[in-house]
Design an enzyme around this catalytic site. Structure first.
Site, PDB file in Angstrom:
ATOM      1  N   GLU A  53       0.534  -1.278   0.140  1.00  0.00           N
ATOM      2  CA  GLU A  53      -0.041  -0.306   0.237  1.00  0.00           C
ATOM      3  C   GLU A  53       0.784   0.872  -0.068  1.00  0.00           C
ATOM      4  O   GLU A  53       0.312   2.473  -0.624  1.00  0.00           O
ATOM      5  CB  GLU A  53      -1.108   0.562   1.389  1.00  0.00           C
ATOM      6  CG  GLU A  53      -2.330  -0.857   1.306  1.00  0.00           C
ATOM      7  CD  GLU A  53      -3.046  -0.804   0.296  1.00  0.00           C
ATOM      8  OE1 GLU A  53      -3.404   0.097  -0.229  1.00  0.00           O
ATOM      9  OE2 GLU A  53      -3.892  -2.123   0.154  1.00  0.00           O
ATOM     10  N   ASP A  71      -8.967   7.549  -7.953  1.00  0.00           N
ATOM     11  CA  ASP A  71     -10.540   6.364  -7.644  1.00  0.00           C
ATOM     12  C   ASP A  71     -10.868   6.338  -7.752  1.00  0.00           C
ATOM     13  O   ASP A  71     -12.005   5.139  -8.004  1.00  0.00           O
ATOM     14  CB  ASP A  71      -9.280   4.788  -7.695  1.00  0.00           C
ATOM     15  CG  ASP A  71      -9.905   5.390  -5.815  1.00  0.00           C
ATOM     16  OD1 ASP A  71      -9.608   6.363  -4.788  1.00  0.00           O
ATOM     17  OD2 ASP A  71      -9.443   4.355  -5.033  1.00  0.00           O
ATOM     18  N   THR A  76      -8.010   8.822  -0.022  1.00  0.00           N
ATOM     19  CA  THR A  76      -7.594   7.668   0.594  1.00  0.00           C
ATOM     20  C   THR A  76      -6.722   7.825   1.911  1.00  0.00           C
ATOM     21  O   THR A  76      -5.477   8.900   1.755  1.00  0.00           O
ATOM     22  CB  THR A  76      -6.829   7.028  -0.395  1.00  0.00           C
ATOM     23  OG1 THR A  76      -7.742   6.600  -1.451  1.00  0.00           O
ATOM     24  CG2 THR A  76      -6.216   5.599   0.777  1.00  0.00           C
TER      25      THR A  76
END
Length: 269
Positions: A53, A71, A76
């Site tokens: 990640e 995305d 995020t």
């Protein structure tokens, strides 16, 4: 870490409740092996996820991480990739506020409610990004991130793996899958991937071979990843998890050597 908007908020609690209705997670497996709930094994799991990640084994440095990766899920952020568009970031800030009222992120709760289910930054923006990074220095916010990681992802996936008769590697494989794909039962969520795998192989709890079943799960996971451009690099399966499985390291014991996105990593003890 990433999933279809709103899926997490609707399904996470239901999955956790259903899984936890069975046996609770414990450190020692039925055969005396050490499960992923063991502190050292859990640390290994966090480092493995972080390598994929965040391109780093230092997962604790990710409390302050936040960006829009394009995305469609908004921001995020954090140690598990909480997303402003999928509900789990909202749940995290609610939990943080319950632990510490008047924190620097509490004022963004109305905006997080509004953007949930979208890629919008409305009411957030640079101020929110800066305040997230400030909050990340607060041990209470760090604990809140740990709590939500465990509640939504770690505990349900590991407990399900235990019920399926899987040892530490299989428990990690489940955890990594739920981190990326989220809870749920459609074909590209954790439950759907597991259901696909079970069509091709029995779990150990059903009398099946553990390695055969895990290969079937990884096949299903890889197929799910390839349906999304954001996930079409499958190295965390091909050059990480499959490497451990081929080596027969079902207990996920160090030393571990793997690659994600072409970068090499090791955990030696």
């Amino acid at each position: 870490m990433q999933l279809t908007p709103t899926r997490r908020a609707v399904l996470a609690a239901a999955l956790a409740a259903a899984v936890l209705a069975g046996s609770g997670a414990t450190s020692a497996g039925a055969a005396g092996t050490v499960n992923l709930t063991d502190p050292h094994k859990k640390e290994i799991a966090m480092e493995l996820v972080s390598s994929a990640e965040n391109s780093s084994l230092d997962w604790k440095a990710q409390y302050k991480y936040i960006e829009d990766i394009g995305d469609g899920r908004g921001y995020t952020a954090g140690i598990i990739g909480f997303c402003s568009g999928t509900g789990d970031m909202l749940d995290l800030v609610k939990h943080y506020t319950a632990l510490k009222s008047g924190n620097v992120l509490a004022k963004y709760l109305p905006a997080l409610e509004k953007v949930n289910g979208s890629a919008s930054h409305s009411g957030l923006g640079t101020a929110f990004v800066n305040d997230w990074k400030k909050a990340a220095a607060d041990p209470v916010f760090q604990q809140a991130q740990n709590d939500e990681r465990d509640r939504v992802y770690f505990t349900p996936s590991v407990t399900q793996a235990e019920k399926d008769g899987l040892r530490a590697l299989g428990q990690f494989i489940y955890y990594d899958a739920i981190v990326m794909h989220g809870p749920g039962n459609d074909s590209t969520s954790f439950g759907g991937i597991r259901a696909t795998a079970m069509k091709h192989a029995k779990t150990p709890a059903q009398g099946g071979n553990e390695t055969t079943y895990l290969n079937a799960f990884l096949d299903a996971r890889k197929a799910a990843m390839l349906t999304e451009a954001a996930h079409d690099d499958t190295s965390r399966v091909d050059t990480e998890q499959r490497v451990f499985l081929k080596a027969g390291n079902l207990d996920l014991n160090p030393p571990l050597h793997w690659k994600t996105y072409g970068d090499s990593y090791s955990i030696n003890n």
